[in-house]
Design a protein around this motif. Structure first.
Motif, PDB file in Angstrom:
ATOM      1  N   LEU A 296      -1.638  -2.659   7.493  1.00 29.62           N
ATOM      2  CA  LEU A 296      -2.257  -3.318   8.838  1.00 29.62           C
ATOM      3  C   LEU A 296      -2.272  -2.276   9.831  1.00 29.62           C
ATOM      4  O   LEU A 296      -1.303  -2.064  10.582  1.00 29.62           O
ATOM      5  N   LYS A 297      -3.478  -1.905  10.300  1.00 29.28           N
ATOM      6  CA  LYS A 297      -3.561  -0.990  11.407  1.00 29.28           C
ATOM      7  C   LYS A 297      -4.359  -1.654  12.570  1.00 29.28           C
ATOM      8  O   LYS A 297      -3.756  -1.284  13.682  1.00 29.28           O
ATOM      9  N   THR A 298      -5.082  -2.601  12.497  1.00 29.08           N
ATOM     10  CA  THR A 298      -5.605  -3.234  13.497  1.00 29.08           C
ATOM     11  C   THR A 298      -4.622  -3.882  14.602  1.00 29.08           C
ATOM     12  O   THR A 298      -4.406  -3.850  15.743  1.00 29.08           O
ATOM     13  N   ALA A 299      -3.941  -4.681  13.863  1.00 24.94           N
ATOM     14  CA  ALA A 299      -2.552  -5.245  14.484  1.00 24.94           C
ATOM     15  C   ALA A 299      -1.383  -5.131  13.584  1.00 24.94           C
ATOM     16  O   ALA A 299      -0.753  -5.991  12.616  1.00 24.94           O
ATOM     17  N   PHE A 310       3.048  -9.189   1.485  1.00 25.65           N
ATOM     18  CA  PHE A 310       2.718  -8.463   0.498  1.00 25.65           C
ATOM     19  C   PHE A 310       1.608  -9.522  -0.198  1.00 25.65           C
ATOM     20  O   PHE A 310       1.233 -10.390   0.328  1.00 25.65           O
ATOM     21  N   ALA A 311       1.030  -8.732  -1.061  1.00 18.77           N
ATOM     22  CA  ALA A 311      -0.166  -9.399  -2.061  1.00 18.77           C
ATOM     23  C   ALA A 311       0.214  -9.297  -3.375  1.00 18.77           C
ATOM     24  O   ALA A 311       0.959  -8.604  -3.751  1.00 18.77           O
ATOM     25  N   SER A 339      -4.710  -0.612  -5.638  1.00 18.89           N
ATOM     26  CA  SER A 339      -5.727  -0.015  -4.757  1.00 18.89           C
ATOM     27  C   SER A 339      -6.785  -1.072  -3.872  1.00 18.89           C
ATOM     28  O   SER A 339      -7.179  -0.854  -2.806  1.00 18.89           O
ATOM     29  N   SER A 340      -6.677  -2.304  -4.404  1.00 20.27           N
ATOM     30  CA  SER A 340      -7.631  -3.161  -3.928  1.00 20.27           C
ATOM     31  C   SER A 340      -7.136  -3.838  -2.571  1.00 20.27           C
ATOM     32  O   SER A 340      -7.912  -4.330  -1.730  1.00 20.27           O
ATOM     33  N   VAL A 341      -5.619  -3.668  -2.329  1.00 15.40           N
ATOM     34  CA  VAL A 341      -5.229  -4.186  -1.222  1.00 15.40           C
ATOM     35  C   VAL A 341      -5.284  -3.352  -0.074  1.00 15.40           C
ATOM     36  O   VAL A 341      -4.719  -2.439   0.289  1.00 15.40           O
ATOM     37  N   THR A 342      -6.060  -3.773   0.881  1.00 17.11           N
ATOM     38  CA  THR A 342      -6.388  -3.225   2.196  1.00 17.11           C
ATOM     39  C   THR A 342      -6.303  -4.049   3.478  1.00 17.11           C
ATOM     40  O   THR A 342      -5.618  -5.420   3.116  1.00 17.11           O
TER      41      THR A 342
END
Length: 451
Positions: A296-299, A310-311, A339-342
């Motif tokens: 999470l980069k935006t917030a 987590f996912a 790797s699909s978790v963005t």
């Protein structure tokens, strides 16, 4: 076998430990990740500590540290409520968490000599007593702790939390704060933050990614699903020798570019599928647990965020493909799912939770693997780090198809990973034979040595 170790535990009556100082009385909303059906249960962990000649009574010290910690993590002293559309919130009542003081007529050495420092633990239900009504999700204490003194001066610290409140990383923050106070600190080294709004849905509720972990699936029966058989729990140790043997099953470039957990997880998925002998056309699933905090980069979430973040990405293959193709096939599927978790994936996921009514992940044909080696670092001051620290059972709640991997060290100093597995009795026998076949052939071909 660990089942051969028996002992008696004498418990005091459960008590409620409330925050050491007054805390805010307020309502706090959980995130849409917290609220999913698959997290509405209580999950147990257990820690074993050796005797320290410099230590005072562990029960008094931990009880005091808990009360101090609840001042900063005061929502844990409250109770969960459910509102319209199954929305969960914490009523911060300050009532407290359940605490049990106990003593057992057994030593830590006896656990070690009986090879019992791994799930399923003997007398686990006595080491973490199930107080009547305490496993309800709503309107009950959000945490239960039991500290059991041992004859040798060591102790067992067991805890159970409502998973809707925290994941493994969040619980680890809570426990490390307790460790801070047990060592005399005046405040947490990492300040806790709530911030659940960062993982809540936003209008418009756009589900931009595919989330097959929440598929509504038709049930395809297994030819040998073990119905009517006893379920058996057993732990397996994977040290350097075992991991080297598994890596030799892979192309060199793939083996060198994959982590231990990626490699081990895909190996377990494949061999477990062979052992349970499903219908060849059945869709088999590997559910991974991916911590999304660094996604999470935006917030971004603060380091002190202790909610679920987590996912459950899933790798999917037909049973025939999974069992007949080489391990490389399973490993590539697992790495692709991970790797699909963005950040976009997580934003899509929180919106799916709202639009789909906060569903549970699809468990049919599924094997879930969680890396909880983080618990090995929960050191209570002068008692040091635990001899064992991790999940206390093979399987989780009503889902036996889950393995929580923990760090381990044998008496001889060999370090590795312990994986608890729960299977029908005959499938467990086949699973053990599969492992033995891999390791015996690999060890003999290498002169009995790992590279």
């Amino acid at each position: 076998m660990s089942g051969s170790l028996t002992f008696k535990v004498h418990r005091q009556k459960p008590e409620l430990i409330s925050p050491a100082k007054p805390t805010p009385r307020e309502i706090k909303l959980l995130s849409d990740i917290d609220e999913q059906e698959g997290l509405r249960f209580h999950i147990p962990t257990i820690f074993f500590y050796r005797h320290s000649t410099k230590a005072s009574d562990p029960v008094a010290g931990i009880r005091r540290a808990l009360a101090e910690t609840l001042v900063y993590y005061y929502p844990f002293a409250g109770r969960l409520r459910e509102g319209p559309n199954r929305k969960l919130s914490v009523d911060c009542t300050g009532e407290g968490v359940l605490f049990i003081e106990a003593v057992a007529n057994v030593t830590l050495v006896e656990f070690e000599e009986k090879d019992a420092l791994k799930p399923p633990f003997p007398c686990f239900e006595e080491l973490l007593f199930d107080v009547e009504g305490s496993t309800e999700v709503l309107n009950t204490p959000l945490m239960l702790m039991q500290v059991t003194r041992l004859k040798c001066g060591g102790f067992i610290f067991a805890t159970r939390i409502n998973h809707a409140m925290s994941d493994a990383a969040g619980l680890s923050l809570f426990l490390k704060t307790m460790c801070d106070f047990a060592q005399g600190y005046q405040a947490p080294t990492v300040a806790p933050v709530w911030q659940r709004h960062h993982l809540s849905a936003r209008i418009p509720f756009l589900v931009s990614h595919v989330h097959r972990e929440y598929d509504e699936m038709p049930v395809i029966s297994m030819e040998n699903d073990g119905k009517g058989e006893n379920m058996v729990g057993r732990s397996f140790f994977f040290g350097h020798r075992e991991m080297s043997a598994i890596r030799r099953l892979l192309p060199l470039n793939l083996a060198n570019s994959s982590t231990d957990m990626e490699t081990l997880t895909s190996f377990l998925w494949r061999d477990r599928t062979i052992a349970i002998r499903p219908n060849p056309n059945k869709e088999m699933r590997l559910i991974l647990i991916v911590n999304a905090r660094n996604k999470l980069k935006t917030a971004p979430l603060s380091p002190g965020y202790y909610g679920n973040a987590f996912a459950f990405p899933v790798a999917i293959a037909r049973a025939r493909e999974l069992t007949e193709k080489p391990l490389e096939f399973a490993l590539r599927l697992a790495k692709e799912a991970k790797s699909s978790v963005t950040e976009g994936y997580m934003r899509s996921l929180v919106n799916l939770m709202v639009t789909k009514g906060r569903p549970s992940f699809s468990s049919d044909g599924a094997y879930l693997v969680s890396d909880v080696r983080i618990f090995a670092d929960i050191g209570f001051g002068i008692w040091g780090k635990p001899v064992y620290g991790g999940i206390g059972t093979a399987g989780v709640a009503d889902f036996p198809g889950a393995s929580c991997c923990v760090s381990a060290e044998k008496i001889n100093g060999e370090k590795g990973i312990i994986v608890p597995v729960c299977l029908p009795e005959k499938a467990m026998q086949r699973f053990v034979k599969e492992l033995e076949a891999v390791f015996s052939s690999q060890f003999s071909s290498n002169g009995g040595k790992a590279p």
